[in-house]
Design a protein around this motif. Structure first.
Motif, mmCIF file in Angstrom:
data_model
loop_
_atom_site.group_PDB
_atom_site.id
_atom_site.type_symbol
_atom_site.label_atom_id
_atom_site.label_comp_id
_atom_site.label_asym_id
_atom_site.label_seq_id
_atom_site.Cartn_x
_atom_site.Cartn_y
_atom_site.Cartn_z
ATOM 1 N N PHE A 75 49.739 -36.462 -2.336
ATOM 2 C CA PHE A 75 50.094 -35.128 -1.839
ATOM 3 C C PHE A 75 49.109 -34.572 -0.819
ATOM 4 N N SER A 76 48.050 -35.317 -0.541
ATOM 5 C CA SER A 76 47.169 -34.886 0.555
ATOM 6 C C SER A 76 47.928 -34.894 1.876
ATOM 7 N N ARG A 77 49.066 -35.612 1.902
ATOM 8 C CA ARG A 77 49.889 -35.630 3.116
ATOM 9 C C ARG A 77 50.351 -34.227 3.497
ATOM 10 N N LEU A 78 50.479 -33.349 2.501
ATOM 11 C CA LEU A 78 50.984 -31.998 2.759
ATOM 12 C C LEU A 78 50.022 -31.187 3.629
ATOM 13 N N GLU A 79 48.778 -31.609 3.670
ATOM 14 C CA GLU A 79 47.778 -30.916 4.493
ATOM 15 C C GLU A 79 47.684 -31.516 5.898
ATOM 16 N N LYS A 80 48.402 -32.586 6.167
ATOM 17 C CA LYS A 80 48.309 -33.275 7.465
ATOM 18 C C LYS A 80 49.398 -32.792 8.409
ATOM 19 N N SER A 81 49.066 -32.715 9.685
ATOM 20 C CA SER A 81 50.082 -32.322 10.675
ATOM 21 C C SER A 81 50.912 -33.527 11.113
ATOM 22 N N ARG A 82 50.339 -34.727 10.997
ATOM 23 C CA ARG A 82 51.054 -35.958 11.381
ATOM 24 C C ARG A 82 51.189 -36.852 10.158
ATOM 25 N N VAL A 83 52.417 -37.214 9.841
ATOM 26 C CA VAL A 83 52.685 -37.995 8.630
ATOM 27 C C VAL A 83 53.668 -39.115 8.950
ATOM 28 N N TRP A 84 53.329 -40.318 8.527
ATOM 29 C CA TRP A 84 54.270 -41.442 8.625
ATOM 30 C C TRP A 84 55.203 -41.396 7.421
ATOM 31 N N VAL A 85 56.494 -41.452 7.694
ATOM 32 C CA VAL A 85 57.506 -41.469 6.625
ATOM 33 C C VAL A 85 58.277 -42.773 6.785
ATOM 34 N N VAL A 86 58.119 -43.682 5.836
ATOM 35 C CA VAL A 86 58.660 -45.030 6.020
ATOM 36 C C VAL A 86 59.451 -45.505 4.810
ATOM 37 N N ASP A 87 60.433 -46.317 5.097
ATOM 38 C CA ASP A 87 61.105 -47.102 4.061
ATOM 39 C C ASP A 87 60.919 -48.558 4.472
ATOM 40 N N PRO A 88 60.048 -49.280 3.774
ATOM 41 C CA PRO A 88 59.752 -50.659 4.191
ATOM 42 C C PRO A 88 60.986 -51.556 4.216
ATOM 43 N N LEU A 89 61.921 -51.286 3.300
ATOM 44 C CA LEU A 89 63.149 -52.087 3.250
ATOM 45 C C LEU A 89 64.285 -51.191 2.785
ATOM 46 N N ASP A 90 64.997 -50.624 3.739
ATOM 47 C CA ASP A 90 66.147 -49.789 3.400
ATOM 48 C C ASP A 90 67.373 -50.699 3.351
ATOM 49 N N GLY A 91 68.097 -50.636 2.245
ATOM 50 C CA GLY A 91 69.210 -51.552 2.053
ATOM 51 C C GLY A 91 68.797 -52.750 1.210
ATOM 52 N N THR A 92 67.923 -52.500 0.224
ATOM 53 C CA THR A 92 67.464 -53.611 -0.629
ATOM 54 C C THR A 92 68.631 -54.298 -1.325
ATOM 55 N N ARG A 93 69.644 -53.518 -1.746
ATOM 56 C CA ARG A 93 70.808 -54.142 -2.407
ATOM 57 C C ARG A 93 71.470 -55.169 -1.488
ATOM 58 N N GLU A 94 71.601 -54.811 -0.216
ATOM 59 C CA GLU A 94 72.217 -55.733 0.749
ATOM 60 C C GLU A 94 71.308 -56.948 0.970
ATOM 61 N N PHE A 95 70.009 -56.709 1.047
ATOM 62 C CA PHE A 95 69.040 -57.797 1.220
ATOM 63 C C PHE A 95 69.156 -58.790 0.072
ATOM 64 N N VAL A 96 69.215 -58.267 -1.151
ATOM 65 C CA VAL A 96 69.324 -59.113 -2.343
ATOM 66 C C VAL A 96 70.643 -59.895 -2.329
ATOM 67 N N ALA A 97 71.702 -59.257 -1.824
ATOM 68 C CA ALA A 97 73.024 -59.899 -1.797
ATOM 69 C C ALA A 97 73.227 -60.792 -0.569
#
Length: 273
Positions: A75-97
């Motif tokens: 939660f220290s991110r809440l004090e930052k003006s610049r924050v990376w917001v990432v999903d390393p693997l979006d669509g894991t279900r599709e990846f697995v399939a």
């Protein structure tokens, strides 16, 4: 006013992170990977964790915050003006399939605004990259969203899991084409580059699912909003949002009319129900 963090530097870091992620993806075979399940039955693989580590290494600098689906929230991110917001693997279900509808999703959120994003689908070899300052490129070439003016004949990308659950039955017989697909980030990327006209989800999503896609659609000049019909704000203590709608710029009014019954008062609280 210029900051110490130039737009070019941010995009360069996103591009480098995407290339590093591609290398990680090459070490795994979609459709043939061991899978564990988190609480709530969401799948997670060794690839998710390896990608998270490499993205953090490539992207994060002193003074910046980090919000990732695969990291314990700091939660220290809440004090930052610049924050990376990432999903390393979006669509894991599709990846697995072994379905080629998964991606790495990277957003830079500055003072709550998604200002830059990169999304890469390694299975289809597609890279979407852009910022509010630079616009959007698709595989290195300038791109723009759909210029459709009506829903008639439009292609709407739907969540595969939502359609399986019957949540899109209300749109059967509509004058647009519904195409089920995995990965909300990938769907938003396709809309940003005009490769589809519309996408929306009427169920809650997390910031990491959508922040990069929102940055891309906005940077390309498209329309995107939450179900409260307000712009997405990022880096909230609770990263869960109500849902999201996105389209080419000229489809805003017809899309809002279509979804009128789903638009919520701005003070409503999203739930997982």
């Amino acid at each position: 006013m210029k900051t110490n963090h130039s737009d070019a530097d941010t995009l360069h870091r996103i591009q480098s992170a995407i290339e590093a992620a591609r290398t990680v993806f090459s070490q795994f075979t979609a459709g043939a990977i061991e899978t564990e399940y988190k609480a709530g039955h969401d799948p997670v693989t060794e690839a998710d964790r390896a990608l998270d580590a490499v993205l953090r290494r490539e992207l994060l600098r002193d003074g910046e915050g980090w919000l990732s689906e695969e990291s314990v929230d700091d939660f220290s991110r809440l004090e930052k003006s610049r924050v990376w917001v990432v999903d390393p693997l979006d669509g894991t279900r599709e990846f697995v399939a072994g379905i080629p509808e998964f991606c790495v999703s990277i957003a830079m959120v500055e003072n709550g605004v998604p200002v830059a994003g990169g999304i890469c689908n390694p299975a289809t070899n597609e890279v979407f990259l852009g910022s509010l300052e630079s616009g959007v490129t698709y595989n290195g070439k300038p791109a723009r969203p759909s210029q459709h003016t009506t829903l008639d004949g439009a292609t709407v990308l739907a969540s595969r899991s939502e359609t399986k659950r019957g949540e899109w039955k209300q749109f059967e017989g509509a004058n647009f084409k519904v195409r089920p697909m995995g990965s909300v980030a990938y769907k938003l990327a396709l809309v940003s580059a005009g490769l589809a006209d519309i996408t929306f989800t009427l169920v809650p999503k997390n910031e990491w699912d959508v922040a990069a896609g929102v940055a891309l659609v906005t940077s390309a000049g498209g329309f995107v909003s939450t179900l409260e019909n307000v712009p997405l704000r990022g880096n909230n203590r609770n990263p869960l949002i109500s849902g999201l709608i996105a389209s080419g710029p000229l489809l805003r009014e017809p899309l809002l009319s279509l979804l009128e019954g789903h638009i919520q008062p701005a003070d409503s609280t999203p739930s997982r129900s």
